[in-house]
Design a protein around this motif. Structure first.
Motif, PDB file in Angstrom:
ATOM      1  N   THR A  45       0.802  -1.219   0.000  1.00 21.54           N
ATOM      2  CA  THR A  45       0.000   0.000   0.000  1.00 21.54           C
ATOM      3  C   THR A  45       0.841   1.278   0.000  1.00 21.54           C
ATOM      4  OG1 THR A  45      -0.101  -0.085   2.410  1.00 21.54           O
ATOM      5  CG2 THR A  45      -1.892  -1.143   1.198  1.00 21.54           C
ATOM      6  N   ASP A  48      -0.156   4.177  -2.094  1.00 22.28           N
ATOM      7  CA  ASP A  48      -1.375   4.882  -1.716  1.00 22.28           C
ATOM      8  C   ASP A  48      -1.116   5.990  -0.702  1.00 22.28           C
ATOM      9  OD1 ASP A  48      -2.781   3.134  -3.335  1.00 22.28           O
ATOM     10  OD2 ASP A  48      -3.165   1.724  -1.702  1.00 22.28           O
ATOM     11  N   ALA A  50       0.088   9.401   0.347  1.00 23.44           N
ATOM     12  CA  ALA A  50       0.326  10.657  -0.363  1.00 23.44           C
ATOM     13  C   ALA A  50       1.680  11.253  -0.003  1.00 23.44           C
ATOM     14  CB  ALA A  50      -0.779  11.656  -0.035  1.00 23.44           C
TER      15      ALA A  50
END
Length: 236
Positions: A45, A48, A50
């Motif tokens: 992840t 994902d 930012a």
């Protein structure tokens, strides 16, 4: 007439069957392992997460430029870590590690950021995989060098934040990782808040510059370059 008896396998044939069976088992296990690694890679992840920004900080405020001057400390809600790309079982994966164990201070005088020191507890940085974290700590020698540091080396004009603007500036400094100092340029976003200021930064790094060898374990290859990142809540 009775059917002829089946021929008894010779020792050589039996050995051949055993070898072939073992090879098939090894290939099957290898295929399963590769499939599991590919599945694991697809579940990462990091991509994902930012990149650091002050956009999510508290509502920006305005102030008299003279009121910016003073001492600031890194407060609760701050975090730092790294971002690096790797190839895992043929899949491109972005890995992001973070820790909230960040301390430091900054000084603004005459609308300029004149001093800043940020310390990060590298040993506490975590990703979504504990085994990777253990490898990371081993590579960086966190038992001996548990802290990474950034220290500002030149004043930076941040006076525009008094108008409620988000200021993006380049800050020259020295970053020390694994006991090795290097001159770097950190891109800072600075935004004034009611409690002080929100600051985010992303600093490109080449691991070899700090005596760090990016691991290559066959099924996973880590890129030679990455980023050190931070989102800081500075309080007066």
């Amino acid at each position: 007439m009775p059917a002829p008896a089946a021929p008894t396998p010779t020792p050589r044939r039996r050995a051949t069957r055993i070898v072939v069976g073992a090879l098939v088992a090894v290939l099957l296990l290898a295929a399963l392992a590769f499939a599991a690694i590919r599945l694991y890679a697809g579940q990462q992840t990091g991509g994902d997460v930012a990149e650091p920004t002050v956009a999510g900080a508290a509502t920006a405020v305005t102030a008299d430029p003279a009121d910016l001057d003073g001492a600031y400390a890194v407060g609760d809600g701050s975090e730092a870590g790294y971002r690096v790309d790797e190839v895992l079982a043929g899949k491109d994966v972005t890995v992001v590690g973070r820790t909230s164990e960040v301390t430091g201070s900054a000084t603004i005088a005459g609308g300029e950021l004149t001093e800043a020191t940020i310390d990060v507890d590298v040993a506490s940085i975590e990703t979504d995989e504990s085994q990777r974290d253990a490898r990371f700590q081993d590579i960086l020698g966190t038992a001996e060098f548990p802290t990474a540091t950034f220290e500002l080396s030149e004043p930076v004009d941040v006076s525009a934040v008094a108008d409620g603007e988000t200021v993006t500036v380049d800050a020259a400094g020295t970053m020390t990782i694994q006991g090795v100092p290097q001159d770097v340029t950190a891109t800072l976003q600075v935004r004034l808040t009611e409690d002080g200021a929100a600051v985010s930064t992303q600093v490109p790094v080449t691991f070899a510059d700090y005596g760090v060898t990016a691991p290559d374990l066959g099924f996973v290859t880590v890129e030679d370059d990455g980023f050190v990142e931070a989102e800081l809540a500075l309080t007066r």
